[in-house]
Scaffold this motif. Structure first.
Motif, PDB file in Angstrom:
ATOM      1  N   GLU A   1      87.444  78.979 -43.523  1.00  0.00           N
ATOM      2  CA  GLU A   1      88.657  79.785 -43.592  1.00  0.00           C
ATOM      3  C   GLU A   1      89.161  80.247 -42.221  1.00  0.00           C
ATOM      4  O   GLU A   1      90.374  80.223 -41.977  1.00  0.00           O
ATOM      5  N   PRO A   2      88.305  80.685 -41.291  1.00  0.00           N
ATOM      6  CA  PRO A   2      88.833  81.087 -39.976  1.00  0.00           C
ATOM      7  C   PRO A   2      89.549  79.947 -39.251  1.00  0.00           C
ATOM      8  O   PRO A   2      90.521  80.180 -38.533  1.00  0.00           O
TER       9      PRO A   2
ATOM     10  N   GLU B   1      92.953  79.410 -41.062  1.00  0.00           N
ATOM     11  CA  GLU B   1      93.880  80.482 -40.701  1.00  0.00           C
ATOM     12  C   GLU B   1      94.431  80.289 -39.291  1.00  0.00           C
ATOM     13  O   GLU B   1      95.631  80.508 -39.044  1.00  0.00           O
TER      14      GLU B   1
ATOM     15  N   ILE C   1      96.996  77.373 -39.451  1.00  0.00           N
ATOM     16  CA  ILE C   1      98.218  77.775 -40.157  1.00  0.00           C
ATOM     17  C   ILE C   1      99.044  78.708 -39.277  1.00  0.00           C
ATOM     18  O   ILE C   1     100.277  78.584 -39.194  1.00  0.00           O
ATOM     19  N   ALA C   2      98.367  79.631 -38.593  1.00  0.00           N
ATOM     20  CA  ALA C   2      99.089  80.539 -37.694  1.00  0.00           C
ATOM     21  C   ALA C   2      99.780  79.778 -36.573  1.00  0.00           C
ATOM     22  O   ALA C   2     100.910  80.105 -36.182  1.00  0.00           O
TER      23      ALA C   2
ATOM     24  N   ARG D   1     102.891  78.180 -37.977  1.00  0.00           N
ATOM     25  CA  ARG D   1     103.937  79.169 -38.257  1.00  0.00           C
ATOM     26  C   ARG D   1     104.624  79.655 -36.988  1.00  0.00           C
ATOM     27  O   ARG D   1     105.794  80.050 -37.042  1.00  0.00           O
TER      28      ARG D   1
END
Length: 383
Positions: A40-41, A44, A47-48, A51
C-alpha cells in the motif's frame, strides 16, 4: 500477518509477462513475479505522483539513496554513504556497466552455474568472456561456492567475478566466511567482484544475508554491489536499481560512465523504490511469512506426491530448484510440466548443470501451488 495472494481471476487481468505468456488453463509458475498485491505505501506514492502529474525525467533527488542506506543499516547493520549509491534502470544494467569499468575486452569473468540465465549474456555484452566455475556439490552441505575452482580461475587470469548473492536459482545464502574467502582470493589475484544482491531483501528468517562489501577492507576496495527493490516488492516493471560502492577509489570509478546511465532510471521506479525501502517493512515481513509458508508447503507436497523429485529448500527468494532426474523426464522436464498445464523454467537455461532440473516460483496462493503439484503428480503417474 501474512500477505495474501490475489485471486486467479484478478491476476489474469494483469498484463505483465507472467499472465499473458500462456493460455489461461496453464498455471504460470515460471518468471519471478509474485502473485501478491502491491504494498500500500508504494501504491499510494505512485498514485500521488500521477495525481500531481509527476511523470517527467528524474531530477536531483537523493531520496532513494537515503532510503537504501537506512534500510541497509536497519536490516543488515551495514553503514552505506548516500553519495556512494547511484541509480540506473535495472540490475542487468548495473552488472554490464560495472563490468565495463573493471575489465578489458576479452577478460575472463567467473560465474557459478547453475546461475541466473542473463549472466551468460551480460558478460559478453560488457566485452568479457564467461568462465564457468560450477557450484560444488558437497553431500553434507549441499551446493556451495567452489573456492578452489574459483582460485584456479583467478590464477589462470580471470579479472572479475560476477557473484550471485543470494544465489539464483538455488536461494543459497552465502556465509560471511565464504564471502571473506572470496574477497581474500580476489585481492590476492587482482580480481574485481560484482555482487548481484537483488534477492537480499528476500532472505528468509532461518538465514542471514551478508552484503559482500561488508566482509573486509579488500572487498570494499575491489567490490561493486547491485541492489534493487524490484524482486522483494514486485517492481520489475518500474525500472530502478542501485549501484553501490564502499571505497573512495571504486566510488570514483563508478562515477565515470555517461550520465545517461543514471538518468535512464524511471521516475516511477525511483518513487516506488524509495517508498518500498522507507515504508515497506511491514508488507515485506508479511510477504516473507507467506513465502516461507509456501516453501514448507511445497516441501510437504513433493514428499507426499512426487517423492522422486529432489528439493533442497532455499533460504532466500521465492524460487525452487527442483531435480526431476529420477523421474526420467529428460533434460528439460519443463516440457512435460507444460503438457500438464504448469509453466516452469527449464533448468538448462541456467547452464548445462541444469539438465533434468526446473525452477518453480512458489510466491503464489496455497491453492495454486497445491493444484500445480497435483497436476505434475498426475502427469508422473500416467507417464
Amino acid at each position: 500477518m501474512q500477505v495474501v495472494a490475489d485471486p486467479l481471476a484478478e491476476l489474469r487481468d494483469r498484463t505483465s509477462e507472467k499472465w499473458p505468456a500462456f493460455p489461461p488453463d496453464v498455471l504460470p509458475l515460471f518468471v519471478a513475479e509474485m502473485d501478491y498485491p502491491l504494498a500500500e505505501p508504494i501504491a499510494e506514492a505512485l498514485i500521488a505522483a500521477v495525481r500531481r502529474s509527476d511523470t517527467g525525467y528524474i531530477g536531483p533527488d537523493d531520496d532513494v539513496q537515503r532510503a537504501f542506506c537506512a534500510f541497509a543499516h536497519r536490516h543488515w547493520d551495514w553503514t552505506v554513504q548516500p553519495d556512494r549509491v547511484t541509480t540506473t534502470t535495472d540490475v542487468s544494467v548495473v552488472i554490464v556497466e560495472a563490468l565495463r569499468l573493471v575489465i578489458r575486452p576479452g577478460d575472463g569473468v567467473v560465474i557459478n552455474p547453475p546461475v541466473y540465465p542473463p549472466f551468460f549474456d551480460l558478460i559478453p555484452k560488457a566485452s568479457g568472456r564467461v568462465v564457468e566455475v560450477p557450484l560444488a556439490d558437497e553431500d553434507d552441505r549441499g551446493l556451495r561456492l567452489d573456492l578452489e575452482g574459483i582460485e584456479r580461475a583467478f590464477a589462470a587470469g580471470a579479472k572479475a567475478f560476477l557473484l550471485c548473492n543470494p544465489h539464483n536459482p538455488l536461494g543459497l545464502v552465502h556465509s560471511a566466511a565464504e564471502l571473506r574467502a572470496v574477497a581474500e582470493l580476489a585481492d590476492r589475484y587482482g580480481v574485481a567482484v560484482v555482487s548481484d544482491e537483488i534477492h537480499a531483501p528476500l532472505t528468509h528468517s532461518d538465514a542471514t544475508f551478508t552484503p559482500y562489501l561488508t566482509v573486509s577492507e579488500a572487498a570494499r576496495r575491489h567490490g561493486i554491489a547491485a541492489h534493487s527493490a524490484s524482486k522483494a516488492w514486485n517492481l520489475a516493471g518500474l525500472k530502478c536499481a542501485l549501484i553501490v560502492t564502499a571505497h573512495d577509489a571504486m566510488a570514483a570509478r563508478t562515477a565515470t560512465p555517461p550520465k545517461e546511465v543514471e538518468v535512464r532510471t524511471s521516475l516511477f521506479g525511483r518513487i516506488a523504490t524509495a517508498a518500498a525501502l522507507s515504508s515497506g517493512d511491514e508488507w515485506r515481513a508479511g510477504m516473507l511469512s507467506s513465502v516461507e509458508a509456501s516453501r514448507h508447503l511445497l516441501g510437504d507436497l513433493l514428499r507426499e506426491q512426487l517423492p522422486d523429485v529432489v528439493f533442497r529448500q532455499p533460504h532466500a527468494s521465492f524460487l525452487a530448484w527442483l531435480d526431476f532426474r529420477q523421474l526420467g523426464w529428460g533434460d528439460d522436464p519443463s516440457a512435460r510440466a507444460l503438457a500438464a498445464k504448469v509453466a516452469l523454467v527449464p533448468g538448462t537455461e541456467f547452464g548445462t548443470q541444469g539438465r533434468g532440473f526446473v525452477r518453480l516460483n512458489f510466491a503464489c496462493s496455497p491453492e495454486v501451488l497445491t493444484e500445480a503439484i497435483e497436476r505434475l503428480a498426475t502427469a508422473a503417474r500416467t507417464a
